[in-house]
Scaffold this motif. Structure first.
Motif, PDB file in Angstrom:
ATOM      1  N   LEU A  18      43.409   9.067   3.063  1.00 17.20           N
ATOM      2  CA  LEU A  18      44.865   9.159   2.888  1.00 17.20           C
ATOM      3  C   LEU A  18      45.217   9.825   1.568  1.00 17.20           C
ATOM      4  O   LEU A  18      46.136  10.645   1.508  1.00 17.20           O
ATOM      5  N   LEU A  19      44.502   9.494   0.525  1.00 14.84           N
ATOM      6  CA  LEU A  19      44.744  10.108  -0.782  1.00 14.84           C
ATOM      7  C   LEU A  19      44.495  11.606  -0.721  1.00 14.84           C
ATOM      8  O   LEU A  19      45.291  12.406  -1.204  1.00 14.84           O
ATOM      9  N   LEU A  20      43.400  12.007  -0.107  1.00 15.10           N
ATOM     10  CA  LEU A  20      43.098  13.437   0.025  1.00 15.10           C
ATOM     11  C   LEU A  20      44.144  14.147   0.860  1.00 15.10           C
ATOM     12  O   LEU A  20      44.557  15.258   0.544  1.00 15.10           O
ATOM     13  N   THR A  21      44.603  13.536   1.936  1.00 11.69           N
ATOM     14  CA  THR A  21      45.617  14.140   2.797  1.00 11.69           C
ATOM     15  C   THR A  21      46.913  14.333   2.021  1.00 11.69           C
ATOM     16  O   THR A  21      47.545  15.374   2.106  1.00 11.69           O
ATOM     17  N   GLY A  22      47.291  13.351   1.230  1.00 10.73           N
ATOM     18  CA  GLY A  22      48.507  13.455   0.426  1.00 10.73           C
ATOM     19  C   GLY A  22      48.414  14.562  -0.597  1.00 10.73           C
ATOM     20  O   GLY A  22      49.379  15.270  -0.857  1.00 10.73           O
ATOM     21  N   CYS A  23      47.246  14.778  -1.170  1.00 10.42           N
ATOM     22  CA  CYS A  23      47.056  15.831  -2.164  1.00 10.42           C
ATOM     23  C   CYS A  23      47.042  17.209  -1.528  1.00 10.42           C
ATOM     24  O   CYS A  23      47.325  18.199  -2.179  1.00 10.42           O
ATOM     25  N   ALA A  24      46.699  17.288  -0.256  1.00 11.21           N
ATOM     26  CA  ALA A  24      46.582  18.581   0.415  1.00 11.21           C
ATOM     27  C   ALA A  24      47.908  19.079   0.975  1.00 11.21           C
ATOM     28  O   ALA A  24      47.977  20.167   1.495  1.00 11.21           O
ATOM     29  N   GLU A  25      48.972  18.263   0.897  1.00 14.12           N
ATOM     30  CA  GLU A  25      50.259  18.698   1.427  1.00 14.12           C
ATOM     31  C   GLU A  25      50.734  19.953   0.710  1.00 14.12           C
ATOM     32  O   GLU A  25      50.451  20.174  -0.459  1.00 14.12           O
ATOM     33  N   ASN A  26      51.508  20.753   1.441  1.00 10.44           N
ATOM     34  CA  ASN A  26      52.058  21.985   0.885  1.00 10.44           C
ATOM     35  C   ASN A  26      53.111  21.642  -0.160  1.00 10.44           C
ATOM     36  O   ASN A  26      54.134  21.055   0.159  1.00 10.44           O
ATOM     37  N   THR A  27      52.857  21.974  -1.403  1.00  5.18           N
ATOM     38  CA  THR A  27      53.792  21.668  -2.472  1.00  5.18           C
ATOM     39  C   THR A  27      54.485  22.928  -2.975  1.00  5.18           C
ATOM     40  O   THR A  27      55.061  22.937  -4.044  1.00  5.18           O
ATOM     41  N   ALA A  28      54.409  23.999  -2.189  1.00  2.00           N
ATOM     42  CA  ALA A  28      55.045  25.254  -2.595  1.00  2.00           C
ATOM     43  C   ALA A  28      56.561  25.079  -2.620  1.00  2.00           C
ATOM     44  O   ALA A  28      57.123  24.278  -1.877  1.00  2.00           O
ATOM     45  N   GLU A  29      57.194  25.824  -3.481  1.00  2.00           N
ATOM     46  CA  GLU A  29      58.656  25.841  -3.561  1.00  2.00           C
ATOM     47  C   GLU A  29      59.086  27.248  -3.940  1.00  2.00           C
ATOM     48  O   GLU A  29      58.290  28.042  -4.434  1.00  2.00           O
ATOM     49  N   PRO A  30      60.365  27.562  -3.671  1.00  2.00           N
ATOM     50  CA  PRO A  30      60.830  28.920  -4.005  1.00  2.00           C
ATOM     51  C   PRO A  30      60.656  29.226  -5.490  1.00  2.00           C
ATOM     52  O   PRO A  30      60.799  28.347  -6.345  1.00  2.00           O
ATOM     53  N   SER A  31      60.342  30.467  -5.781  1.00  2.00           N
ATOM     54  CA  SER A  31      60.231  30.913  -7.174  1.00  2.00           C
ATOM     55  C   SER A  31      61.617  30.869  -7.814  1.00  2.00           C
ATOM     56  O   SER A  31      62.627  31.094  -7.137  1.00  2.00           O
ATOM     57  N   PRO A  32      61.685  30.609  -9.107  1.00  2.00           N
ATOM     58  CA  PRO A  32      62.996  30.587  -9.758  1.00  2.00           C
ATOM     59  C   PRO A  32      63.619  31.983  -9.817  1.00  2.00           C
ATOM     60  O   PRO A  32      62.905  32.986  -9.896  1.00  2.00           O
ATOM     61  N   THR A  33      64.940  32.020  -9.752  1.00  2.00           N
ATOM     62  CA  THR A  33      65.648  33.283  -9.948  1.00  2.00           C
ATOM     63  C   THR A  33      65.684  33.576 -11.446  1.00  2.00           C
ATOM     64  O   THR A  33      65.401  32.700 -12.265  1.00  2.00           O
ATOM     65  N   PHE A  34      66.023  34.813 -11.794  1.00  2.00           N
ATOM     66  CA  PHE A  34      66.118  35.180 -13.211  1.00  2.00           C
ATOM     67  C   PHE A  34      67.177  36.255 -13.375  1.00  2.00           C
ATOM     68  O   PHE A  34      67.552  36.930 -12.419  1.00  2.00           O
ATOM     69  N   GLU A  35      67.664  36.394 -14.590  1.00  2.00           N
ATOM     70  CA  GLU A  35      68.665  37.414 -14.892  1.00  2.00           C
ATOM     71  C   GLU A  35      68.044  38.547 -15.683  1.00  2.00           C
ATOM     72  O   GLU A  35      67.223  38.332 -16.564  1.00  2.00           O
ATOM     73  N   ALA A  36      68.452  39.762 -15.318  1.00  2.00           N
ATOM     74  CA  ALA A  36      68.049  40.976 -16.034  1.00  2.00           C
ATOM     75  C   ALA A  36      69.054  42.057 -15.656  1.00  2.00           C
ATOM     76  O   ALA A  36      69.583  42.056 -14.537  1.00  2.00           O
ATOM     77  N   LYS A  37      69.320  42.940 -16.576  1.00  2.00           N
ATOM     78  CA  LYS A  37      70.240  44.052 -16.322  1.00  2.00           C
ATOM     79  C   LYS A  37      71.587  43.571 -15.779  1.00  2.00           C
ATOM     80  O   LYS A  37      72.211  44.228 -14.957  1.00  2.00           O
ATOM     81  N   GLY A  38      72.003  42.377 -16.195  1.00  2.00           N
ATOM     82  CA  GLY A  38      73.287  41.830 -15.765  1.00  2.00           C
ATOM     83  C   GLY A  38      73.331  41.361 -14.320  1.00  2.00           C
ATOM     84  O   GLY A  38      74.410  41.152 -13.767  1.00  2.00           O
ATOM     85  N   LYS A  39      72.176  41.174 -13.689  1.00  2.00           N
ATOM     86  CA  LYS A  39      72.118  40.755 -12.295  1.00  2.00           C
ATOM     87  C   LYS A  39      71.219  39.525 -12.150  1.00  2.00           C
ATOM     88  O   LYS A  39      70.326  39.302 -12.950  1.00  2.00           O
ATOM     89  N   LEU A  40      71.474  38.755 -11.093  1.00  2.00           N
ATOM     90  CA  LEU A  40      70.622  37.618 -10.754  1.00  2.00           C
ATOM     91  C   LEU A  40      69.600  38.084  -9.716  1.00  2.00           C
ATOM     92  O   LEU A  40      69.967  38.563  -8.649  1.00  2.00           O
ATOM     93  N   PHE A  41      68.324  37.972 -10.048  1.00  2.00           N
ATOM     94  CA  PHE A  41      67.252  38.491  -9.207  1.00  2.00           C
ATOM     95  C   PHE A  41      66.410  37.394  -8.570  1.00  2.00           C
ATOM     96  O   PHE A  41      66.209  36.328  -9.146  1.00  2.00           O
ATOM     97  N   TYR A  42      65.873  37.730  -7.412  1.00  2.00           N
ATOM     98  CA  TYR A  42      64.772  37.004  -6.792  1.00  2.00           C
ATOM     99  C   TYR A  42      63.555  37.879  -7.027  1.00  2.00           C
ATOM    100  O   TYR A  42      63.615  39.091  -6.825  1.00  2.00           O
ATOM    101  N   GLY A  43      62.454  37.304  -7.452  1.00  2.00           N
ATOM    102  CA  GLY A  43      61.267  38.108  -7.690  1.00  2.00           C
ATOM    103  C   GLY A  43      60.398  37.523  -8.778  1.00  2.00           C
ATOM    104  O   GLY A  43      60.340  36.313  -8.955  1.00  2.00           O
ATOM    105  N   GLU A  44      59.755  38.407  -9.515  1.00  2.00           N
ATOM    106  CA  GLU A  44      58.868  38.010 -10.608  1.00  2.00           C
ATOM    107  C   GLU A  44      59.418  38.584 -11.906  1.00  2.00           C
ATOM    108  O   GLU A  44      59.441  39.812 -12.087  1.00  2.00           O
ATOM    109  N   LYS A  45      59.852  37.707 -12.785  1.00  2.00           N
ATOM    110  CA  LYS A  45      60.497  38.111 -14.032  1.00  2.00           C
ATOM    111  C   LYS A  45      59.647  39.121 -14.801  1.00  2.00           C
ATOM    112  O   LYS A  45      58.452  38.953 -14.968  1.00  2.00           O
TER     113      LYS A  45
END
Length: 142
Positions: A18-45
């Motif tokens: 059970l412990l191993l199964t709990g650790c293997a769960e998908n913990t991915a989440e959306p990447s944070p947005t960031f600001e550049a050139k006066g715009k809010l971006f999705y991507g890699e800062k």
């Protein structure tokens, strides 16, 4: 006494699984947005950003099947990538399904793109320039 030890080992083994199964769960989440050139971006800062150009007010940035038009920005202008080809692929975090999102040329560190996803969930987007990895990030498609 042996029966008690066997039961105890069984319970401990079950708890360990059970412990191993709990650790293997998908913990991915959306990447944070960031600001550049006066715009809010999705991507890699500092590397790559994208902005949605169309859609209704309050609509998610990434929608299932409907798709959208995006402006893509290659933010690391020190790499001299103008005129190079790029490609974007996406992998669904839960199913592992991989799709080709877009391919085009980079002009003035930018490109337009129409992107569509066929199922909701988290998608890991990978950008390659001249077939070399350039940026990656995760978005949520609704």
């Amino acid at each position: 006494m042996n029966n008690v030890k066997i039961k105890l080992i069984g319970v401990l083994l079950f708890a360990f699984v059970l412990l191993l199964t709990g650790c293997a769960e998908n913990t991915a989440e959306p990447s944070p947005t960031f600001e550049a050139k006066g715009k809010l971006f999705y991507g890699e800062k500092g590397k790559f950003g994208m902005v949605k150009l169309n859609g209704e007010s309050g609509e998610p940035e990434f929608t299932v099947e409907k798709g959208g038009h995006y402006q893509l920005y290659f933010l690391d202008d020190s790499t001299g990538i103008n005129g190079e080809g790029y490609s974007m692929t996406a992998t669904h975090e839960e199913t592992g399904k991989k799709i080709q999102l877009y391919k085009a040329m980079i002009e003035n560190e930018q490109s337009g793109a129409k992107l569509a996803f066929d199922q909701p969930g988290l998608w890991d987007i990978s950008v390659a320039v001249d077939k070399e990895p350039y940026a990656s990030f995760i978005v949520e498609v609704e």
